[in-house]
Design a protein around this motif. Structure first.
Motif, mmCIF file in Angstrom:
data_model
loop_
_atom_site.group_PDB
_atom_site.id
_atom_site.type_symbol
_atom_site.label_atom_id
_atom_site.label_comp_id
_atom_site.label_asym_id
_atom_site.label_seq_id
_atom_site.Cartn_x
_atom_site.Cartn_y
_atom_site.Cartn_z
ATOM 1 N N GLU A 184 0.742 -1.343 0.090
ATOM 2 C CA GLU A 184 -0.137 0.016 -0.004
ATOM 3 C C GLU A 184 0.860 1.316 0.006
ATOM 4 O OE1 GLU A 184 -2.982 0.087 -0.459
ATOM 5 O OE2 GLU A 184 -3.855 -1.702 -0.034
ATOM 6 N N PHE A 185 2.128 1.391 0.575
ATOM 7 C CA PHE A 185 2.848 2.431 0.627
ATOM 8 C C PHE A 185 3.452 2.677 -0.809
ATOM 9 C CE2 PHE A 185 7.098 4.352 2.117
ATOM 10 C CZ PHE A 185 6.711 5.565 2.679
ATOM 11 N N ASP A 186 3.657 1.621 -1.286
ATOM 12 C CA ASP A 186 4.440 1.903 -2.966
ATOM 13 C C ASP A 186 3.160 2.584 -3.681
ATOM 14 O OD1 ASP A 186 7.145 0.214 -3.264
ATOM 15 O OD2 ASP A 186 5.935 -0.657 -1.592
ATOM 16 N N ARG A 187 1.939 2.072 -3.582
ATOM 17 C CA ARG A 187 0.648 2.506 -4.207
ATOM 18 C C ARG A 187 0.442 3.907 -3.927
ATOM 19 N NH1 ARG A 187 -0.689 -3.365 -4.284
ATOM 20 N NH2 ARG A 187 -1.563 -3.103 -2.007
ATOM 21 N N HIS A 188 0.757 4.131 -2.440
ATOM 22 C CA HIS A 188 0.123 5.601 -2.372
ATOM 23 C C HIS A 188 1.413 6.348 -2.966
ATOM 24 C CE1 HIS A 188 -0.617 9.105 0.025
ATOM 25 N NE2 HIS A 188 0.617 9.171 0.376
ATOM 26 N N LEU A 189 2.890 6.128 -2.948
ATOM 27 C CA LEU A 189 3.618 7.184 -3.506
ATOM 28 C C LEU A 189 3.541 7.185 -4.919
ATOM 29 C CD1 LEU A 189 6.887 5.474 -1.372
ATOM 30 C CD2 LEU A 189 5.372 7.768 -1.365
ATOM 31 N N ARG A 190 3.123 5.929 -5.629
ATOM 32 C CA ARG A 190 2.866 6.105 -7.474
ATOM 33 C C ARG A 190 1.674 7.081 -7.527
ATOM 34 N NH1 ARG A 190 3.911 0.469 -6.928
ATOM 35 N NH2 ARG A 190 1.912 0.027 -6.878
ATOM 36 N N ARG A 191 0.790 7.090 -6.451
ATOM 37 C CA ARG A 191 -0.234 7.978 -7.045
ATOM 38 C C ARG A 191 0.168 9.294 -6.568
ATOM 39 N NH1 ARG A 191 -4.969 9.706 -3.693
ATOM 40 N NH2 ARG A 191 -4.047 8.631 -1.950
ATOM 41 N N MET A 192 0.867 9.559 -5.631
ATOM 42 C CA MET A 192 1.252 10.972 -5.168
ATOM 43 C C MET A 192 2.320 11.775 -6.123
ATOM 44 S SD MET A 192 -1.007 11.887 -3.009
ATOM 45 C CE MET A 192 -0.419 13.269 -2.593
ATOM 46 N N ARG A 193 3.263 11.089 -6.576
ATOM 47 C CA ARG A 193 4.426 11.661 -7.533
ATOM 48 C C ARG A 193 3.731 12.318 -8.657
ATOM 49 N NH1 ARG A 193 6.862 6.161 -6.967
ATOM 50 N NH2 ARG A 193 8.458 6.489 -5.193
ATOM 51 N N PRO A 194 2.952 11.977 -9.497
ATOM 52 C CA PRO A 194 2.277 12.919 -10.469
ATOM 53 C C PRO A 194 1.702 14.046 -9.960
ATOM 54 C CG PRO A 194 1.202 10.866 -10.438
ATOM 55 C CD PRO A 194 2.249 10.584 -9.633
ATOM 56 N N ILE A 195 0.812 13.745 -8.739
ATOM 57 C CA ILE A 195 0.080 15.010 -8.205
ATOM 58 C C ILE A 195 1.139 16.264 -7.922
ATOM 59 C CG2 ILE A 195 -1.110 16.004 -6.083
ATOM 60 C CD1 ILE A 195 -2.782 13.158 -6.190
ATOM 61 N N TYR A 196 2.152 15.670 -7.078
ATOM 62 C CA TYR A 196 3.447 16.759 -6.715
ATOM 63 C C TYR A 196 4.033 17.255 -7.927
ATOM 64 C CZ TYR A 196 2.612 15.336 -1.807
ATOM 65 O OH TYR A 196 1.935 15.132 -0.629
ATOM 66 N N ARG A 197 4.133 16.482 -8.962
ATOM 67 C CA ARG A 197 4.826 16.697 -10.142
ATOM 68 C C ARG A 197 4.101 17.868 -10.915
ATOM 69 N NH1 ARG A 197 8.369 13.557 -14.745
ATOM 70 N NH2 ARG A 197 8.737 15.322 -16.008
ATOM 71 N N ARG A 198 2.653 17.741 -10.847
ATOM 72 C CA ARG A 198 1.916 18.652 -11.802
ATOM 73 C C ARG A 198 2.117 19.884 -10.886
ATOM 74 N NH1 ARG A 198 -1.767 14.552 -12.032
ATOM 75 N NH2 ARG A 198 -3.072 15.392 -10.369
ATOM 76 N N LEU B 56 13.505 35.447 -10.842
ATOM 77 C CA LEU B 56 13.979 34.647 -9.952
ATOM 78 C C LEU B 56 14.336 33.373 -10.784
ATOM 79 C CD1 LEU B 56 10.743 34.424 -7.589
ATOM 80 C CD2 LEU B 56 13.070 35.378 -6.919
ATOM 81 N N ARG B 57 15.447 32.871 -10.216
ATOM 82 C CA ARG B 57 16.108 31.542 -10.826
ATOM 83 C C ARG B 57 15.827 30.249 -10.060
ATOM 84 N NH1 ARG B 57 21.243 29.481 -10.302
ATOM 85 N NH2 ARG B 57 22.023 30.986 -8.861
ATOM 86 N N PRO B 58 14.920 29.359 -10.489
ATOM 87 C CA PRO B 58 14.825 28.266 -9.744
ATOM 88 C C PRO B 58 15.672 27.254 -9.808
ATOM 89 C CG PRO B 58 13.060 28.657 -11.363
ATOM 90 C CD PRO B 58 14.100 29.626 -11.698
ATOM 91 N N ALA B 59 15.995 26.564 -8.454
ATOM 92 C CA ALA B 59 17.112 25.530 -8.687
ATOM 93 C C ALA B 59 16.611 24.419 -7.403
ATOM 94 C CB ALA B 59 18.144 25.957 -7.801
ATOM 95 N N GLY B 60 17.171 23.177 -7.553
ATOM 96 C CA GLY B 60 16.644 21.930 -6.884
ATOM 97 C C GLY B 60 15.252 21.417 -7.180
ATOM 98 N N ILE B 61 15.292 21.501 -8.581
ATOM 99 C CA ILE B 61 13.640 21.304 -9.100
ATOM 100 C C ILE B 61 13.272 19.717 -9.180
ATOM 101 C CG2 ILE B 61 13.458 23.522 -9.993
ATOM 102 C CD1 ILE B 61 13.800 22.479 -12.793
ATOM 103 N N ALA B 62 14.395 18.987 -9.442
ATOM 104 C CA ALA B 62 14.378 17.542 -9.829
ATOM 105 C C ALA B 62 13.574 16.694 -8.965
ATOM 106 C CB ALA B 62 15.510 17.064 -10.236
ATOM 107 N N ALA B 63 13.441 16.902 -7.769
ATOM 108 C CA ALA B 63 12.734 16.103 -6.695
ATOM 109 C C ALA B 63 12.354 16.825 -5.521
ATOM 110 C CB ALA B 63 14.027 15.013 -6.253
ATOM 111 N N GLY B 64 11.455 16.376 -4.637
ATOM 112 C CA GLY B 64 11.185 16.743 -3.312
ATOM 113 C C GLY B 64 9.851 17.370 -3.453
ATOM 114 N N LEU B 65 9.512 18.249 -2.353
ATOM 115 C CA LEU B 65 8.287 18.875 -2.122
ATOM 116 C C LEU B 65 8.304 20.398 -2.130
ATOM 117 C CD1 LEU B 65 6.742 16.566 0.402
ATOM 118 C CD2 LEU B 65 6.565 16.574 -2.140
ATOM 119 N N HIS B 66 9.719 21.069 -2.490
ATOM 120 C CA HIS B 66 9.777 22.383 -2.563
ATOM 121 C C HIS B 66 11.090 22.522 -3.583
ATOM 122 C CE1 HIS B 66 13.468 21.386 -0.039
ATOM 123 N NE2 HIS B 66 14.033 22.736 -0.490
ATOM 124 N N LEU B 67 11.195 23.924 -3.943
ATOM 125 C CA LEU B 67 12.405 24.278 -4.776
ATOM 126 C C LEU B 67 12.700 25.877 -4.205
ATOM 127 C CD1 LEU B 67 11.224 26.882 -6.581
ATOM 128 C CD2 LEU B 67 10.174 24.970 -7.939
#
Length: 471
Positions: free
Chosen positions: A360-374, A390-401
Motif C-alpha cells: 500500500e505504501f508503494d501504491r500511495h507513492l505512485r499515486r502522489m508523485r504525479p500530483i506533486y509533479r503537476r 527568480l532563478r529556480p534550483a533544486g527542482i528535480a525532486a522533493g516537495l519544494h524548490l
C-alpha cells in the motif's frame, strides 16, 4: 423514562475530606466541587456521581452528599434533573481580561515547506490495515517490547529500504522512533555520551532539529558550506567534527544532489576521523526528472546512521520514524529510546508494517508523485511567466524548490513585502550558519492548490517589479 446518563457517563470525583478538621463534611464537599467548577476542572454539562455512589466512595452518609448538592444547586453551580441526575450548570470564572493583542491575520497563500498533502492520506487502505492488525496481532505485541520497536515493522522497513533505497539494512539495527526530531535527538545524545564534541551540519540547513539538541548536549556546531551539488567536501575535510548531518540525495534547502565522487570522499573522511554520518533521507521518494539515487548508508552501513520518517510521504501527525544504526551504536540508541518514552505506540507500528508489506505504501507513492509533479510544473511555469527575475534550483525532486534572487534585491525586504500582500514565503538566509551566499526564496508547493500557486507567484512577481522597477 428515567435519565440514565448519571450511571453511564460519570467518572469518579476527586474530593479530599479532612475528617479531623473543623469544617463539616458537607461543607468540605461543597467547597471542593465549587472550586473545581470555578477553576474549570469541571466543565458545564459535566454529570456528577449519584449521591449514593459518591457517599459510598467517600465513606459518608448519603444525607451529607445530598445536603452538599442541594446547597450548590441553590447557589446555581449545579442543576438537578428528574431522576436524581445532577450536572454542572455554570462555567469557570472568567480571567481578568488582558489587553487585546493585535489580531494575527493568516496569510492568504502560504508557500511553507516540509508539508505533505494530508488531504490525500490513504484512509481506506490504512483502515484496512488497522482492522487486520486488531483481528490478527498476537496479544503479546501489546506488552512492553524492546527499544528497537516492533519486529514486524523493522523487517518491513528493512525489506523496503533495501529494495527501494539501495540500503543495507539488518532488521536488528532498526530503531523505531517518533519522527525525525526524536531520532536525531537520540543519536546526538548517544554520541555526546560517548565523547563526541563537535557536530557538522550543512550550511544552509534546517535549524529546528539537530542544532538546538546538539547545543543542549554540549556539542559545538560547525557549518559546512553547500555548493550547487551539495556539501563541499573540501570544506568538510578542514573540520574536526565527530559527526555530520547530511542530506545527500536532495540537499535541504538548495536541492543539490551529492555526486558519487563526493559521497565516496565523505565516507573516507568519516573513516579517517572515526566520525558518524547521519543521513537525513527526508524526501527521497519524490523524484521527477532524475534517476533514483540510492542512500549513502548502503555504501558504508558501519559509518552511517540512516534516518527516515513517514512525515513527508504519509502525514506528520502519524509520528512514525526510523533509524538504521551501525551495530556499535544500536544498543545504546535503543536504550535511549526506552528511557525517552518506553517505546512508540504498538498499534501504529503494526499498522504501518501491514501497510508496507501489502504494497500500500508503494501504491500511495505512485499515486502522489504525479500530483506533486503537476504542482511543481505549474510553479515553474508561473515563476517563468510571472516572476522571471527568480532563478529556480533544486527542482528535480522533493516537495519544494529554491528560487534565487538577483543580487540587487534584498531577501528580507522581498519576504516582508510579500507578507504584506498576504503571501508567506521563507528566505534562505535564516538557515545559514556563517557562510555567505545569494538571497533566495523557498517555495513549498505540495500542500497548495493549483490556483493558489499561480496567484501566489503573481503577487510575488508584483512585489519584485515594485522593488526593482524597470530602468
Amino acid at each position: 423514562m428515567a435519565d440514565t446518563r448519571s450511571n453511564s457517563r460519570v467518572a469518579a470525583l476527586l474530593i479530599d475530606l479532612q475528617r479531623d478538621g473543623g469544617d463539616a463534611l458537607h461543607r468540605q464537599i461543597e467547597g471542593s466541587i465549587r472550586e473545581a467548577i470555578r477553576s474549570g476542572r469541571l466543565r458545564v454539562g459535566t454529570p456528577l456521581p449519584p449521591t449514593r455512589a459518591l457517599a459510598a466512595d467517600l465513606g459518608v452518609s448519603r444525607g451529607v452528599v445530598v445536603e452538599a448538592y442541594q446547597q450548590l444547586v441553590a447557589e446555581g453551580y449545579l442543576t438537578s434533573r428528574t431522576g436524581g441526575y445532577t450536572e454542572v450548570a455554570i462555567g469557570s470564572e472568567p480571567a481578568v481580561p488582558a489587553e487585546p493583542a493585535a489580531p494575527v491575520r493568516p496569510p492568504l497563500i502560504d508557500f511553507g515547506y516540509g508539508r505533505s498533502d494530508v488531504s490525500n492520506f490513504p484512509r481506506s487502505a490504512w483502515l484496512r490495515s488497522i482492522r487486520r492488525v486488531l483481528a490478527d496481532a498476537p496479544n503479546e505485541r501489546f506488552l512492553y517490547l524492546s527499544g528497537r520497536g516492533m519486529p514486524e515493522l523493522r523487517q518491513a522497513l528493512a525489506d523496503y529500504l533495501n529494495r527501494v533505497r539501495g540500503a543495507s539494512v539488518d532488521p536488528d539495527h532498526v530503531v523505531i522512533v517518533n519522527g525525525y526530531a526524536q531520532g536525531i535527538a537520540l543519536i546526538i545524545g548517544v554520541l555526546a555520551g560517548s565523547g563526541a564534541r563537535r557536530l557538522a551540519v550543512e550550511d544552509p540547513s534546517a535549524d529546528d532539529d539537530a542544532r538546538p539538541v546538539a547545543a543542549a548536549a554540549g556539542l559545538s556546531v560547525v557549518g559546512v558550506p553547500v555548493g550547487e551539488d551539495g556539501i563541499r567536501v573540501d570544506a568538510l575535510e578542514r573540520t574536526d567534527a565527530d559527526a555530520l548531518v547530511l542530506t545527500p540525495s536532495h540537499q535541504w534547502p538548495t536541492g543539490g544532489v551529492l555526486s558519487a565522487e563526493s559521497r565516496a570522499a565523505v565516507l573516507r573522511w568519516a573513516t579517517r576521523r572515526g566520525a558518524v554520518v547521519i543521513e537525513d533521507d527526508y524526501d527521497a521518494e519524490y523524484r521527477y526528472d532524475r534517476a533514483p539515487i540510492g542512500a549513502i548508508q548502503g555504501l558504508a552501513p558501519d559509518s552511517v546512521v540512516y534516518a527516515g520518517s513517514a512525515s513527508k510521504t504519509l502525514a506528520p501527525g502519524l509520528r512514525l520514524g526510523w533509524l538504521v544504526v551501525p551495530g556499535g551504536l544500536v544498543d545504546a540508541v535503543a536504550a535511549a529510546k526506552i528511557t525517552a518514552d518506553r517505546g512508540s505506540p504498538a498499534l501504529d507500528q503494526l499498522v504501518f508494517a501491514d501497510f508496507l508489506t501489502r504494497g500500500e505504501f508503494d501504491r500511495h507513492l505512485r499515486r502522489m508523485r504525479p500530483i506533486y509533479r503537476r504542482r511543481r510544473d505549474l510553479l515553474l511555469t508561473a515563476l517563468r511567466d510571472r516572476a522571471p527575475l527568480l532563478r529556480p534550483a533544486g527542482i528535480a525532486a522533493g516537495l519544494h524548490l529554491v528560487a534565487w534572487l538577483p543580487p540587487d534585491l534584498d531577501e528580507a525586504t522581498v519576504v516582508a513585502a510579500a507578507a504584506r500582500r498576504g503571501v508567506a514565503v521563507h528566505g534562505v538566509t535564516p538557515y545559514r550558519l556563517s557562510s555567505a551566499g545569494p538571497g533566495g526564496l523557498i517555495f513549498g508547493y505540495s500542500a497548495l492548490s493549483e490556483s493558489s500557486i499561480v496567484d501566489g507567484v503573481a503577487l510575488i512577481g508584483e512585489v519584485l517589479d515594485e522593488l526593482r522597477p524597470e530602468s
